[in-house]
Design a protein around this motif. Structure first.
Motif, short mmCIF file in Angstrom:
data_model
loop_
_atom_site.label_atom_id
_atom_site.label_comp_id
_atom_site.label_asym_id
_atom_site.label_seq_id
_atom_site.Cartn_x
_atom_site.Cartn_y
_atom_site.Cartn_z
N ARG A 21 0.83 -1.21 0.00
CA ARG A 21 0.00 0.00 0.00
C ARG A 21 0.86 1.25 0.00
O ARG A 21 0.45 2.30 -0.51
CB ARG A 21 -0.95 0.01 1.20
CG ARG A 21 -1.81 1.27 1.28
CD ARG A 21 -2.93 1.15 2.32
NE ARG A 21 -2.42 0.79 3.61
CZ ARG A 21 -1.85 1.65 4.48
NH1 ARG A 21 -1.70 2.91 4.15
NH2 ARG A 21 -1.44 1.23 5.66
N ARG A 36 -1.13 6.98 0.13
CA ARG A 36 -0.75 5.81 0.93
C ARG A 36 -1.60 5.69 2.19
O ARG A 36 -1.96 4.60 2.60
CB ARG A 36 0.73 5.89 1.26
CG ARG A 36 1.60 5.83 0.00
CD ARG A 36 3.07 6.20 0.24
NE ARG A 36 3.76 6.30 -1.05
CZ ARG A 36 4.23 7.43 -1.56
NH1 ARG A 36 4.10 8.56 -0.89
NH2 ARG A 36 4.83 7.43 -2.72
N GLY A 43 -5.29 4.76 0.91
CA GLY A 43 -5.47 3.48 0.23
C GLY A 43 -6.08 3.58 -1.15
O GLY A 43 -6.82 2.68 -1.58
#
Length: 404
Positions: free
Chosen positions: A62, A241, A244
């Protein structure tokens, strides 16, 4: 992994196949696909440094993944920007942009001819977060200027537009934005860096729906934002990040492979689209064709200058008819009569697609919004693929020749 530095000033075609090819110890020639959620660390001290961003290295997909990094690096190189971030979809890229460069109380000036979902996002959902958007005519620079307020932070355009292929003068809008302390964002999904590189004309942010031309075969979803390191990496990358919104490694890998043939596809599709546009323009049951490659297009000269002399793979046309009900019925008849074209709203595919924008991509807009964007019930949009042109003409003739 090893990565050899490429010579500078390579052409986009070379960058599309050579940029960001990182090889593991196995020396694979094709880009490796790293389908892993996490990465094993050699020891706890190294893990601590990497999680604290004190040392380069991968920790969790991620936050970073080698395949995604290759996709981002290649696209940025092709667009001529410092960096890029990959997102789950093209709309995810627009959402990421809105949530990072805007805040409550800010104002956006946006083309009223944008993709329907973009209009709904900025004109509807963002209102809940205190962000207001004014929609203006795509081609009227004076209207853009008049709409700017002291709290305007972003100008956002799509060029060419979906589905009427209106262009905006990127350089003119960039000058306007910068003179008022705002950023200019350009959705480049319809053109791709093969036709135009908005950063060359002053655009700050370039948006992509990779689902379209970058992939080119209708296989997967993805998007990206390209721009400066200061804005895209440091601001958007951090939010990306945390939120998501990332592109999946597999989707990034598919687009990496699609980009290798991007120039070949776009040029072949543009040439076919131009010939098909001329053919449609001469058909008695077609009242108007919208395609920047045609001399009849009001912004043809701008298109030839701004889009590397090509019109792109997408065109639209109005069928003959009187009144909204008959126009809709005639448009449906033409599309339903096809056997080669695919009735689907996606575009940029090697398979030719045909769609009725008023009931699909722009179906959730109000009639007033569609009217403002020039989208009537008799309009059909075609994204030209790689089939033989004679087969496409015959396919459209089946419906066009039998209109009553």
């Amino acid at each position: 992994m090893t990565h050899h530095t490429l010579p500078r000033n390579l052409h986009p075609e070379t960058l599309a196949v050579r940029e960001a090819v990182e090889r593991s110890q196995w020396g694979e020639h094709s880009e490796a696909l790293y389908l892993t959620s996490s990465f094993v660390q050699p020891d706890c001290a190294t893990a601590a440094r990497r999680f604290a961003n004190e040392e380069a290295g991968y920790t969790y997909s991620r936050t970073a993944n080698p395949t995604v990094a290759s996709f981002e690096q290649r696209l940025a190189a092709m667009e001529g920007t410092e960096c890029a971030v990959g997102t789950s979809t093209g709309m995810g890229a627009i959402l990421l942009m809105a949530l990072t460069v805007l805040k409550a109380g800010d104002h956006v000036v946006c083309s009223q001819s944008m993709f329907g979902s973009t209009i709904r996002l900025l004109g509807g959902e963002m209102v809940r977060f205190g962000i207001e958007t004014s929609f203006v005519a795509q081609t009227d620079v004076a209207a853009w200027k008049a709409a700017i307020r002291p709290n305007t932070r972003l100008l956002f355009a799509e060029t060419p537009t979906n589905p009427l292929t209106d262009l905006c003068d990127i350089e003119a809008l960039a000058g306007l934005a910068h003179a008022h302390g705002a950023l200019l964002a350009v959705d480049n999904s319809f053109a791709s860096p093969v036709l135009q590189r908005p950063a060359r004309f002053g655009a700050d942010l370039i948006i992509h729906s990779g689902t379209k031309l970058l992939d080119g075969q209708g296989r997967t979803m993805g998007g990206a934002v390209c721009g400066s390191t200061a804005v895209v990496d440091k601001i958007m990358g951090t939010f990306l990040r945390s939120g998501g919104l990332n592109i999946a490694p597999f989707n990034a890998w598919v687009m990496l492979k699609g980009m290798e043939t991007l120039a070949l596809r776009v040029r072949a599709q543009s040439a076919a689209a131009l010939e098909l546009a001329h053919w449609l323009e001469a058909h008695p049951n077609v009242t108007r064709v919208y395609y920047p490659g045609l001399e009849s297009h009001p912004q043809h000269a701008l298109a030839m200058r701004q889009q590397n002399g090509m019109g792109g793979p997408v065109l639209s046309f109005d069928v003959l008819g009187e009144g909204a009900e008959q126009l809709r019925a005639n448009a449906f008849h033409v599309a339903d009569s096809t056997r080669v074209c695919s009735i689907t709203a996606n575009l940029g595919d090697v398979k030719t697609t045909i769609t009725h924008p008023a009931s699909t991509s722009h179906g959730r807009l109000s009639e007033d919004q569609r009217r403002a964007a020039g989208i009537g019930q008799g309009l059909l949009r075609i994204s030209v693929g790689l089939e033989h042109l004679d087969d496409l003409k015959a396919d459209l003739s089946r419906g066009l020749d039998t209109l009553s």
